[in-house]
Design a protein around this motif. Structure first.
Motif, short mmCIF file in Angstrom:
data_model
loop_
_atom_site.label_atom_id
_atom_site.label_comp_id
_atom_site.label_asym_id
_atom_site.label_seq_id
_atom_site.Cartn_x
_atom_site.Cartn_y
_atom_site.Cartn_z
N ILE A 185 -8.46 8.84 1.64
CA ILE A 185 -7.86 7.81 2.21
C ILE A 185 -7.55 6.62 1.32
O ILE A 185 -8.27 6.25 0.66
N LEU A 186 -6.31 5.89 1.28
CA LEU A 186 -6.20 4.87 0.73
C LEU A 186 -6.03 3.63 1.47
O LEU A 186 -5.29 3.28 2.21
N PHE A 187 -7.16 3.01 1.34
CA PHE A 187 -7.38 1.79 2.21
C PHE A 187 -6.54 0.65 1.81
O PHE A 187 -6.66 0.32 0.72
N ARG A 188 -5.80 -0.11 2.96
CA ARG A 188 -4.96 -1.15 2.60
C ARG A 188 -5.87 -2.38 3.13
O ARG A 188 -6.00 -2.65 4.36
N ARG A 232 -10.05 -5.78 13.53
CA ARG A 232 -9.03 -6.40 12.69
C ARG A 232 -8.04 -6.93 13.79
O ARG A 232 -7.24 -8.04 13.25
N TYR A 286 -9.57 8.61 10.38
CA TYR A 286 -10.70 9.23 9.68
C TYR A 286 -11.97 9.23 10.80
O TYR A 286 -12.93 8.74 10.75
N LEU A 305 -2.92 -2.95 11.47
CA LEU A 305 -2.30 -1.90 10.76
C LEU A 305 -2.03 -0.82 11.80
O LEU A 305 -2.96 -0.53 12.56
N ALA A 321 -1.64 3.41 11.27
CA ALA A 321 -1.47 4.59 10.61
C ALA A 321 -0.94 5.78 11.52
O ALA A 321 0.09 6.00 11.44
N LEU A 360 1.99 2.01 8.27
CA LEU A 360 1.98 3.11 7.19
C LEU A 360 2.96 4.08 7.49
O LEU A 360 2.42 5.10 8.70
N1 LIG Z 1 -5.33 3.61 5.31
C1 LIG Z 1 -5.66 2.61 5.75
N2 LIG Z 1 -6.09 1.37 5.30
C2 LIG Z 1 -6.54 0.19 6.03
N3 LIG Z 1 -6.97 0.59 7.48
C3 LIG Z 1 -6.69 1.64 8.05
N4 LIG Z 1 -7.13 2.07 9.14
C4 LIG Z 1 -6.58 3.32 9.30
N5 LIG Z 1 -6.18 3.75 8.24
C5 LIG Z 1 -6.27 2.70 7.38
#
Ligand SMILES: Nc1ncnc2[nH]cnc12
Ligand SMILES: O=P(O)(O)OC[C@H]1O[C@H](OP(=O)(O)OP(=O)(O)O)[C@H](O)[C@@H]1O
Length: 172
Positions: free
Chosen positions: A18-21, A60, A98, A122, A124, A152
């Motif tokens: 997972i690339l977390f933003r 969030r 996830y 966000l 996803a 995303l």
């Molecule tokens: N890649 C991601 N980055 C941040 N928050 C998320 N929530 C689900 N996927 C994410």
């Protein structure tokens, strides 16, 4: 303003792959925060998103929902993870990028016919926003649209949503 430059990328969080933003770096920047809220408000107004309530998902969605509601002259309604709301709730289950989870809203917070705008940081897979939409539509609310800071695109979350306007500020 280059909002993307204020988002921090953290690889392999909270799970490998997972690339977390991370939006915390945007939130702590005064100009970035002001620009984010002002632009989100402006874009919602441009597409005619008038709502009685802005609905934000834990956790969030609680950051961006109330200031957006304030600027749109709407109320704010929290949608929470299970077991957090004290009065009787409606519940929906959903799938995350996830994992699995549930969301709840107070039964007396919202009524059939209310115009609602769903807001989160966000999108996803679209699981969270889609489940919230289902929850609100089952109650008989009129879903006017969605607003996200980040989309995303590769995860195709938009396809999980009902056919109403979607406002986003940053796309990957
Ligand atoms: N890649 C991601 N980055 C941040 N928050 C998320 N929530 C689900 N996927 C994410
Ligand atoms: O489009 P999806 O695949 O459903 O993913 C997006 C959701 O995932 C994140 O929340 P998370 O459930 O991680 O909870 P948190 O805000 O409490 O960290 C994010 O804030 C969205 O709510």
């Amino acid at each position: 303003m280059d909002l993307k430059s204020l988002i921090r990328d953290i690889p392999d969080f909270p799970k490998p792959g997972i690339l977390f933003r991370d939006i915390t770096t945007l939130l702590r920047n005064p100009e970035g925060l002001r620009y984010t809220i002002d632009t989100l408000t402006q874009k919602c107004k441009e597409v005619g998103l008038a709502a009685d309530y802005v609905v934000g998902m834990e956790s969030r969605g609680f950051i961006f929902g109330p200031p957006l509601a304030y600027h749109l002259n709407a109320g704010f309604i929290p949608v929470r993870k299970p077991g957090k709301l004290p009065a009787a709730v409606h519940t929906v289950e959903y799938e995350l990028e996830y994992g699995f989870d549930q969301l709840e809203v107070h039964q007396d917070a919202i009524h059939p016919g209310s115009r609602v705008l769903i807001v989160d940081d966000l999108i996803a897979t679209g699981g969270t926003a889609g489940a919230t939409a289902k929850l609100l539509q089952q109650i008989g609310c009129e879903l006017v649209g969605f607003a996200f800071i980040i989309e995303l695109r590769d995860l195709g979350g938009r396809q999980q949503l009902p056919d109403v306007p979607v406002v986003t500020l940053i796309e990957y």
